[in-house]
Enzyme design. Structure first.
Site, PDB file in Angstrom:
ATOM      1  N   SER A   1     -41.899 -19.479 -19.308  1.00 53.29           N
ATOM      2  CA  SER A   1     -43.052 -18.812 -19.919  1.00 53.29           C
ATOM      3  C   SER A   1     -43.472 -17.516 -19.243  1.00 53.29           C
ATOM      4  O   SER A   1     -44.333 -16.815 -19.775  1.00 53.29           O
ATOM      5  CB  SER A   1     -44.242 -19.772 -19.942  1.00 53.29           C
TER       6      SER A   1
ATOM      7  N   GLU B   1       0.790  -1.227   0.000  1.00 52.14           N
ATOM      8  CA  GLU B   1       0.000   0.000   0.000  1.00 52.14           C
ATOM      9  C   GLU B   1       0.827   1.286   0.000  1.00 52.14           C
ATOM     10  O   GLU B   1       0.427   2.283  -0.602  1.00 52.14           O
ATOM     11  CB  GLU B   1      -0.942   0.021   1.222  1.00 52.14           C
TER      12      GLU B   1
END
Length: 768
Positions: free
Chosen positions: A393, A107
């Protein structure tokens, strides 16, 4: 001669006189640029100090604390906290040096050299960005600046402006005057988000490994150090490949920073990121109360929504949701007890479900459940929002018949052909569950009985582009549409519930949403809503609703199990068949998925049922349990309607009625089809089907109000998740070995779209 001498004399005198110096243009340009630079720097410093004066205050409690996020329901009643309550805060003396080295290496490698702001890092990041790569650095932010951001600023990208950056830098400089490097690193390690509602690496160690930080290996500590950049995708339990790549990057950074040897790096890389993971830690750490267990799916979506909106979930935000807690409790009971529905127990897999409940008028998500028998899992699989199973459907009103009424002005008595038919441009036949053909039938009959061939013919007549536009307008955002999508595609119950709510609300679509407002610790309140957009004509919505009433009320409808006496409702079922390669391993009546989606004027409810591993033992549905989706729907809608007005839809003035074969049919005013027009574009090579006595014939009188807005604009609305084609499990009984002869197409309106394609979403077994 005298004249020439005089002229030469004048020239000589001019040359002997002093000449002005030459203009040094380069030096002037350089000095001008230097001046502009100095002015720019001074202006930047002035702006920096101006912003710094308005910086928020930061306290030690801000640096250390992760206050619980409070969740409220639809009536502003407090319900629960979000996330875990057992934060494992680790003092610097108990944080392994290896973890500190890992965090600094990946970092902020110059952490111990700068004073809160690393000017070399900022310059390096700027150069890297110009080259298209930041060389692995997280921009120009130092660990101290990242801590400040976590403590007092929003992480939303839209809030990452110059003012915020300047204030972060100023606060970071001040922070380093009051706290040591060791304290700052301690604050950071305990405050970062680590996924799954977990904050702090000490808490993560307990959650993922059920151990303390000091007991973790180099490989495990490197993984934790790398997770804050993207805690969701670096979660070793769900994305091990991404987690492995990130861990290896951390190990390489540690070697480059000379805090581990090459042999240590190599050995740690060989360790699987799954090594040491413990479910006991996850279940033991999180206080999963009965309330949170009931709310797990809903809370998970609220948490994800908050993170997308840029909230840190660490500062005690108050989140006001649309959750109806009483409805949520009833939905949980329906899913997890035998009081309302009897579920199968085959001893191999748990019968699963996903259910979404949406307010028809507003799009507010009232309740949601993502599965049955989830145990103490926190933020478990939410099947209500998954899009990897075909909706079968339930797609027909969305992609076929809705667009046909909207764009082609088809009446409900439009004649369609249920005869031998192949997907346009292919040699693949379309089939129904019974492998029969019923001949000519009306659109109403085709939808009520859920016949597949008429549905695909209808999509062909409408055209894929228009159908896609219509579906997108009601939240079904299919990236591509093929003719097989006429009978299903990969969408979620939430998307279907939202789409059906648009039919319920007269054609106005509200994107479903969870959160009404959020109040942060500083008292700032942000409200959220879903503005309704007209997605179809009122006539389209009303005619679809009228036909869908028959799906439930007609004796030939597929959703008769969902009928609730006296309640005005409309709905559609959906079942999905197995791919041919699995046909020999499951019974002939086996299906993959079973859906029920329906609505009243108040609520829209969509239900999916099935098994997670449909192709493994015990993973299929059959005639004994495929109607459970309807039972779930009926139980939930019955509860909801107890506390809601029961009223029928009012027919808009743009819809007319006409008697056809003894049935009251509907048409768009100005488009009353004659018998020949109604049957045009369909095959006549079949006997007429048996008539359907639909009890959905309208009983409402014509409205005196004028339908002022009948535009058919399909406004765009982004989905909660992109719809994809059906999974390989949701396959069909299509047969490619059929004769190459095809019957006439349903219409020439979309003949230009009948290009060669292979359907990727398969036929369903509707109508059983």
């Amino acid at each position: 001669m005298a004249g020439n001498n005089e002229q030469n004399s004048r020239v000589a005198r001019r040359k002997s006189q002093p000449q002005p110096p030459k203009k040094h243009w380069f030096r002037r340009i350089f000095l001008s640029l230097v001046g502009l630079f100095v002015v720019g720097v001074l202006a930047g410093l002035c702006l920096f100090f101006y912003y710094a004066q308005t910086s928020p205050t930061i306290t030690e409690s801000d640096l250390k604390g992760t206050s619980a996020v409070k969740i409220y329901g639809k009536d502003d009643n407090y319900i629960t906290n979000l996330g875990t309550s057992n934060l494992q805060y680790v003092k610097s003396s108990n944080i392994p040096t290896t973890l500190k080295n890992a965090v600094v290496s990946i970092e902020d490698r110059r952490f111990y050299k700068h004073h809160g702001v690393d000017y070399y890092r900022i310059l390096g990041a700027a150069v890297g960005n110009l080259k298209g790569s930041s060389l692995g650095m997280q921009g120009g932010s130092t660990l101290t600046m990242q801590l400040v951001k976590l403590a007092v600023f929003s992480t939303d990208t839209s809030d990452r402006n110059l003012k915020v950056k300047a204030q972060e830098a100023w606060l970071a400089l001040n922070l380093e005057k009051h706290y040591s490097k060791s304290q700052i690193l301690e604050f950071y390690i305990n405050k970062v988000y680590m996924g799954n509602g977990i904050y702090g690496m000490g808490t993560a160690a307990k959650y993922y490994y059920n151990k303390s930080l000091k007991d973790l290996s180099l490989s495990q500590l490197a993984l934790l150090a790398g997770m804050p950049q993207s805690p969701t995708y670096y979660d070793p339990t769900t994305y091990p490949s991404y987690a492995t790549s990130r861990r290896n990057l951390v190990l390489e950074a540690m070697y480059d920073n000379k805090v581990i040897t090459k042999s240590q790096e190599t050995a740690a890389k060989k360790v699987s990121v799954k090594t040491g993971l413990s479910s006991a830690g996850r279940s033991g750490l999180t206080t999963h109360s009965k309330t949170n267990k009931i709310l797990d799916a809903y809370l998970n979506q609220v948490r994800q929504d908050l993170l997308k909106k840029g909230y840190k979930l660490t500062d005690g935000e108050k989140v006001y949701t649309n959750l109806d807690m009483d409805a949520q409790k009833r939905l949980y009971e329906i899913a997890n007890t035998s009081k309302y529905v009897t579920y199968p127990n085959n001893g191999k897999q748990t019968f699963q479900l996903g259910v979404s409940v949406v307010d028809s008028y507003t799009g507010k998500i009232s309740a949601m459940i993502g599965g049955r028998k989830i145990g103490n899992v926190v933020y478990g699989t939410n099947r209500a929002v998954q899009t990897d199973r075909s909706n079968a459907s339930t797609m027909k009103p969305i992609l076929d018949y809705g667009p046909a009424i909207e764009y082609l002005n088809w009446p409900t008595y439009k004649s369609l052909s249920d005869t031998k038919y192949k997907y346009p441009g292919t040699n693949i036949s379309v089939h129904d569950f019974d492998n029969n053909y019923l001949g000519n039938m009306t659109m109403r009959e085709a939808l009520v009985q859920s016949r597949n061939i008429p549905a695909v013919r209808t999509l062909q007549a409408v055209g894929k582009t228009r159908a896609q536009t219509f579906a997108k307008g009601i939240g079904i955002n299919l990236k591509t549409v093929n003719y097989a999508n006429a009978i299903g595609a990969g969408v979620s119950t939430l998307q279907v519930a939202g789409a059906y709510a648009a039919f319920a609300d007269g054609g106005v679509y509200h994107k479903p949403y969870y959160i009404r407002k959020v109040t942060t610790a500083d008292g700032k309140t942000t409200s959220y809503t879903s503005n309704g957009k007209r997605a179809m004509k009122k006539s389209t919505a009303y005619m679809i609703t009228d036909m869908l009433k028959g799906v439930i009320n007609s004796s030939t409808g597929t959703a008769t199990t969902a009928k609730i006496s006296g309640v005005y409702q409309a709905g559609k079922t959906g079942t999905d068949d197995y791919d041919s390669k699995y046909k020999n391993s499951v019974p002939s009546n086996a299906v993959v998925d079973s859906w029920m989606a329906g609505y009243t004027k108040n609520y829209s409810v969509a239900v999916w049922t099935g098994y997670d591993k449909a192709t493994e033992a015990g993973g299929y549905l059959d005639s004994s349990n495929e109607k459970i989706s309807q039972q779930i729907y009926r139980a939930m809608m019955s509860y909801l309607q107890q506390y809601s007005p029961n009223s029928d839809w009012t027919k808009p003035s743009t819809v007319g009625t006409t008697k056809r074969n003894g049935i009251e049919e509907l048409y768009v005013v100005g488009h009353l089809f004659s018998s020949s027009e109604a049957s045009s574009g369909t095959s006549s090579s079949a006997s007429s089907s048996s008539s359907v006595t639909s009890s959905s014939a309208t009983s409402a009188s014509s409205s005196s109000s004028s339908e002022s807005s009948e535009s058919s604009s399909s406004e765009e609305s982004s989905s909660s998740s992109s719809a994809s084609s059906s999974s390989a499990e949701s396959s069909s009984s299509e047969e490619s070995s059929e004769s190459s002869s095809t019957e006439a197409s349903s219409s020439s309106a979309a003949s230009s779209e009948a290009t060669t394609e292979t359907p990727t979403t398969d036929t369903n077994t509707e109508g059983q």
